[in-house]
Design an enzyme around this catalytic site. Structure first.
Site, PDB file in Angstrom:
ATOM      1  N   CYS A 270       0.812  -1.216   0.000  1.00  0.00           N
ATOM      2  CA  CYS A 270       0.000   0.000   0.000  1.00  0.00           C
ATOM      3  C   CYS A 270       0.848   1.271   0.000  1.00  0.00           C
ATOM      4  CB  CYS A 270      -0.995   0.062   1.146  1.00  0.00           C
ATOM      5  SG  CYS A 270      -2.214   1.357   0.806  1.00  0.00           S
TER       6      CYS A 270
ATOM      7  N   CYS B 219      -5.921   2.177  -4.942  1.00  0.00           N
ATOM      8  CA  CYS B 219      -5.455   2.769  -3.690  1.00  0.00           C
ATOM      9  C   CYS B 219      -6.442   3.844  -3.259  1.00  0.00           C
ATOM     10  CB  CYS B 219      -4.062   3.358  -3.883  1.00  0.00           C
ATOM     11  SG  CYS B 219      -3.346   3.855  -2.326  1.00  0.00           S
TER      12      CYS B 219
HETATM   13  C1  LIG Z   1      -0.968   0.170   6.868  1.00  0.00           C
HETATM   14  C2  LIG Z   1      -1.479  -0.579   5.677  1.00  0.00           C
HETATM   15  C3  LIG Z   1      -2.483  -0.028   4.895  1.00  0.00           C
HETATM   16  C4  LIG Z   1      -2.960  -0.713   3.782  1.00  0.00           C
HETATM   17  N1  LIG Z   1      -3.975  -0.152   3.059  1.00  0.00           N
HETATM   18  C5  LIG Z   1      -4.487  -0.829   2.005  1.00  0.00           C
HETATM   19  C6  LIG Z   1      -5.610  -0.303   1.293  1.00  0.00           C
HETATM   20  O1  LIG Z   1      -6.150   0.759   1.606  1.00  0.00           O
HETATM   21  N2  LIG Z   1      -6.098  -1.020   0.247  1.00  0.00           N
HETATM   22  C7  LIG Z   1      -5.532  -2.215  -0.120  1.00  0.00           C
HETATM   23  O2  LIG Z   1      -6.039  -2.827  -1.066  1.00  0.00           O
HETATM   24  N3  LIG Z   1      -4.466  -2.735   0.526  1.00  0.00           N
HETATM   25  C8  LIG Z   1      -3.921  -2.063   1.576  1.00  0.00           C
HETATM   26  N4  LIG Z   1      -2.867  -2.600   2.272  1.00  0.00           N
HETATM   27  C9  LIG Z   1      -2.120  -3.743   1.694  1.00  0.00           C
HETATM   28  C10 LIG Z   1      -2.759  -5.095   1.950  1.00  0.00           C
HETATM   29  O3  LIG Z   1      -3.032  -5.291   3.316  1.00  0.00           O
HETATM   30  C11 LIG Z   1      -1.803  -6.183   1.430  1.00  0.00           C
HETATM   31  O4  LIG Z   1      -1.436  -5.886   0.100  1.00  0.00           O
HETATM   32  C12 LIG Z   1      -2.435  -7.553   1.493  1.00  0.00           C
HETATM   33  O5  LIG Z   1      -2.764  -7.899   2.814  1.00  0.00           O
HETATM   34  C13 LIG Z   1      -1.474  -8.592   0.906  1.00  0.00           C
HETATM   35  O6  LIG Z   1      -2.017  -9.867   1.008  1.00  0.00           O
HETATM   36  P1  LIG Z   1      -1.058 -11.151   1.050  1.00  0.00           P
HETATM   37  O7  LIG Z   1      -1.961 -12.316   1.214  1.00  0.00           O
HETATM   38  O8  LIG Z   1      -0.110 -11.109  -0.086  1.00  0.00           O
HETATM   39  O9  LIG Z   1      -0.202 -10.930   2.381  1.00  0.00           O
HETATM   40  P2  LIG Z   1      -0.753 -10.843   3.874  1.00  0.00           P
HETATM   41  O10 LIG Z   1      -2.188 -10.452   3.884  1.00  0.00           O
HETATM   42  O11 LIG Z   1       0.217  -9.979   4.594  1.00  0.00           O
HETATM   43  O12 LIG Z   1      -0.703 -12.333   4.398  1.00  0.00           O
HETATM   44  C14 LIG Z   1       0.467 -13.127   4.391  1.00  0.00           C
HETATM   45  C15 LIG Z   1       0.178 -14.360   5.237  1.00  0.00           C
HETATM   46  O13 LIG Z   1       1.254 -15.299   5.086  1.00  0.00           O
HETATM   47  C16 LIG Z   1       1.582 -15.820   6.358  1.00  0.00           C
HETATM   48  N5  LIG Z   1       2.973 -16.289   6.341  1.00  0.00           N
HETATM   49  C17 LIG Z   1       4.095 -15.540   6.543  1.00  0.00           C
HETATM   50  N6  LIG Z   1       5.187 -16.335   6.487  1.00  0.00           N
HETATM   51  C18 LIG Z   1       4.729 -17.595   6.228  1.00  0.00           C
HETATM   52  C19 LIG Z   1       5.388 -18.855   6.057  1.00  0.00           C
HETATM   53  N7  LIG Z   1       6.706 -18.979   6.180  1.00  0.00           N
HETATM   54  N8  LIG Z   1       4.615 -19.938   5.787  1.00  0.00           N
HETATM   55  C20 LIG Z   1       3.263 -19.831   5.688  1.00  0.00           C
HETATM   56  N9  LIG Z   1       2.608 -18.675   5.864  1.00  0.00           N
HETATM   57  C21 LIG Z   1       3.336 -17.565   6.119  1.00  0.00           C
HETATM   58  C22 LIG Z   1       1.334 -14.664   7.312  1.00  0.00           C
HETATM   59  O14 LIG Z   1       1.139 -15.139   8.645  1.00  0.00           O
HETATM   60  C23 LIG Z   1       0.073 -14.038   6.718  1.00  0.00           C
HETATM   61  O15 LIG Z   1      -1.102 -14.595   7.263  1.00  0.00           O
HETATM   62  C24 LIG Z   1      -2.396  -1.965   3.419  1.00  0.00           C
HETATM   63  C25 LIG Z   1      -1.377  -2.528   4.218  1.00  0.00           C
HETATM   64  C26 LIG Z   1      -0.936  -1.851   5.334  1.00  0.00           C
HETATM   65  C27 LIG Z   1       0.128  -2.470   6.194  1.00  0.00           C
END
Ligand SMILES: Cc1cc2nc3c(=O)[nH]c(=O)nc-3n(C[C@H](O)[C@H](O)[C@H](O)COP(=O)(O)OP(=O)(O)OC[C@H]3O[C@@H](n4cnc5c(N)ncnc54)[C@H](O)[C@@H]3O)c2cc1C
Length: 404
Positions: free
Chosen positions: A163, A341
């Site tokens: 983000c 965004c």
């Molecule tokens: C402050 C902030 C504001 C944001 N605002 C927005 C917004 O307004 N709009 C938007 O669309 N997005 C926003 N985002 C971004 C969004 O949250 C992420 O892009 C999204 O959560 C990514 O999803 P993901 O599944 O790739 O990773 P995540 O949701 O981070 O999940 C990763 C998962 O993998 C697990 N994991 C880690 N290591 C391992 C391992 N070795 N083995 C197995 N599992 C593991 C973790 O425990 C976690 O559950 C924001 C993020 C933040 C921090």
């Protein structure tokens, strides 16, 4: 206990991406889907900006993982540690060896707090805060609420980060709060931004500069990267990335966004590209060397802004292409880099950026989304969370295209 397991599809990570994919595959009737996920909790991270701005409580951003694992999927409560894609297998921290027919890798990204000397010790104390952590977001609000004037400094590190709008959203909320509570006239609000522009997509960069930054008197220093926090003297050190000169900036409040990178266990795996991300084709989301491996979300090499909104567009494409690969076909669907965004510009104001790989607007609504609007703020505050919890994570198709 048997430490050798086999599943038809193994999903690494139960974040936004992993839950969305597992749910979609289960809806498609796949019987044997397992999710490797070590955490007991799932976090709706987009709410952390609102937590930092005092709009919602941090408890509203978390739900038990057990309630979110799709019905019929197997939850392996462990962490993936290493991959052996030539043998369709991986190892976990808990000592398991898990083989698969298809693998989806989506463990998110890693926040490198320790890459900024002085930051880990300073975080959460004496005006140093960050919304990029569940525990730190409420401390950010305490700092904003109790601010009495002086230098309020906000940072943006070299991308990619998740983000890329959040570092400035929290600044706009803070600035608005200072204005409404009589401290703005004794405050310098300054944004140290590692990139040469305030936002990647030109339409929204221009809108932010003209409608928000300039009229509200926010100082922006582009191409400046945070290199150190000196908590003892309340100073932040920045490097001018063009001239390599150091700038020492005293602060009374500093909101830090640290550098981010691919998780270390991905970086050192055969799945990674040179930069450490899971190396997938940017249209099909299929691995460039291992056709039974796919990736989406923050851990992937997809050259778009890392958001949950992007995952809403990626998940249906990955699911369709994986199911097609199972039938021996080629991916029928192509991802165009769609991301979104919701740029909160104050309490009750928001510019909804939506764009593709070419940074061209790809807007949902029949009006100019480059304008600050109350309606879009309400969408972000009340509607998008429902789309996230009940649409994205449950693998539902509504509504298209995606926001999160
Ligand atoms: C402050 C902030 C504001 C944001 N605002 C927005 C917004 O307004 N709009 C938007 O669309 N997005 C926003 N985002 C971004 C969004 O949250 C992420 O892009 C999204 O959560 C990514 O999803 P993901 O599944 O790739 O990773 P995540 O949701 O981070 O999940 C990763 C998962 O993998 C697990 N994991 C880690 N290591 C391992 C391992 N070795 N083995 C197995 N599992 C593991 C973790 O425990 C976690 O559950 C924001 C993020 C933040 C921090």
């Amino acid at each position: 206990m048997d430490n050798k397991l086999h599943h038809r599809v193994v999903v690494v990570g139960g974040g936004a991406a992993g839950l969305a994919i597992a749910a979609r595959l289960r809806h498609a009737g796949l019987e044997d889907v397992a999710i490797i996920e070590p955490s007991e909790q799932h976090y709706y991270q987009p709410f952390w900006t609102f937590v930092g701005g005092g709009v919602v409580d941090r408890k509203d951003s978390v739900r038990p993982m057990a309630e979110l694992i799709p019905r019929g999927a197997v939850w392996i409560k462990d962490a993936a540690e290493s991959f052996d894609p030539a043998n369709n297998s991986l190892s976990t921290r808990g000592g398991k060896t898990i083989s698969y027919e298809y693998l989806v890798v989506c463990p998110g990204l890693q926040i490198d707090w320790d890459k900024i000397p002085g930051l880990p010790e300073a975080l959460g104390k004496n005006g140093v805060c960050s919304i990029y952590h569940y525990d730190q977001a409420p401390i950010t609000w305490e700092n904003i609420k109790n601010f009495k004037g002086g230098n309020a400094v906000f940072t943006f590190p070299p991308p990619p980060i998740k983000c890329a709008g959040a570092p400035q959203k929290i600044m706009y909320l803070a600035e608005d709060y200072f204005r409404k509570h009589g401290v703005r006239n004794k405050t310098r609000v300054v944004y140290y931004c590692a990139t040469p522009t305030i936002f990647s997509a030109p339409k929204y960069a221009a809108a932010l500069m003209e409608q928000v930054v300039k009229p509200r008197g926010i100082d922006v220093l582009f191409k400046h990267q945070l290199t150190e926090i000196r908590a003892g003297t309340k100073e932040a050190v920045f490097k001018n990335t063009e001239t390599s000169e150091s700038v020492v900036q005293p602060y009374d409040l500093i909101h830090v966004v640290p550098p981010m990178s691919a998780p270390d266990f991905i970086k050192r795996s055969p799945l990674a590209n040179a930069a450490g991300w899971v190396d997938v084709d940017k249209e099909t989301l299929q691995h460039v060397h291992y056709p039974n491996v796919f990736s989406l979300g923050d851990a992937s090499s997809l050259p778009t802004s890392k958001t949950a909104a992007a995952i809403r567009a990626q998940a249906p494409i990955l699911a369709a292409n994986l199911l097609s690969a199972m039938r021996g076909g080629q991916g029928p669907l192509k991802y165009d880099g769609y991301t979104s965004c919701p740029l909160i510009t104050g309490y009750g104001k928001l510019i909804l950026a939506e764009f593709d790989y070419d940074l061209k607007p790809k807007e949902t609504f029949p009006f100019d989304q480059g304008k600050e609007r109350y309606s879009m703020y309400l969408l972000k505050r009340y509607v998008i969370p429902v789309i996230y919890w009940d649409g994205l994570l449950k693998g539902h198709k509504w509504p298209q295209p995606g926001h999160a």
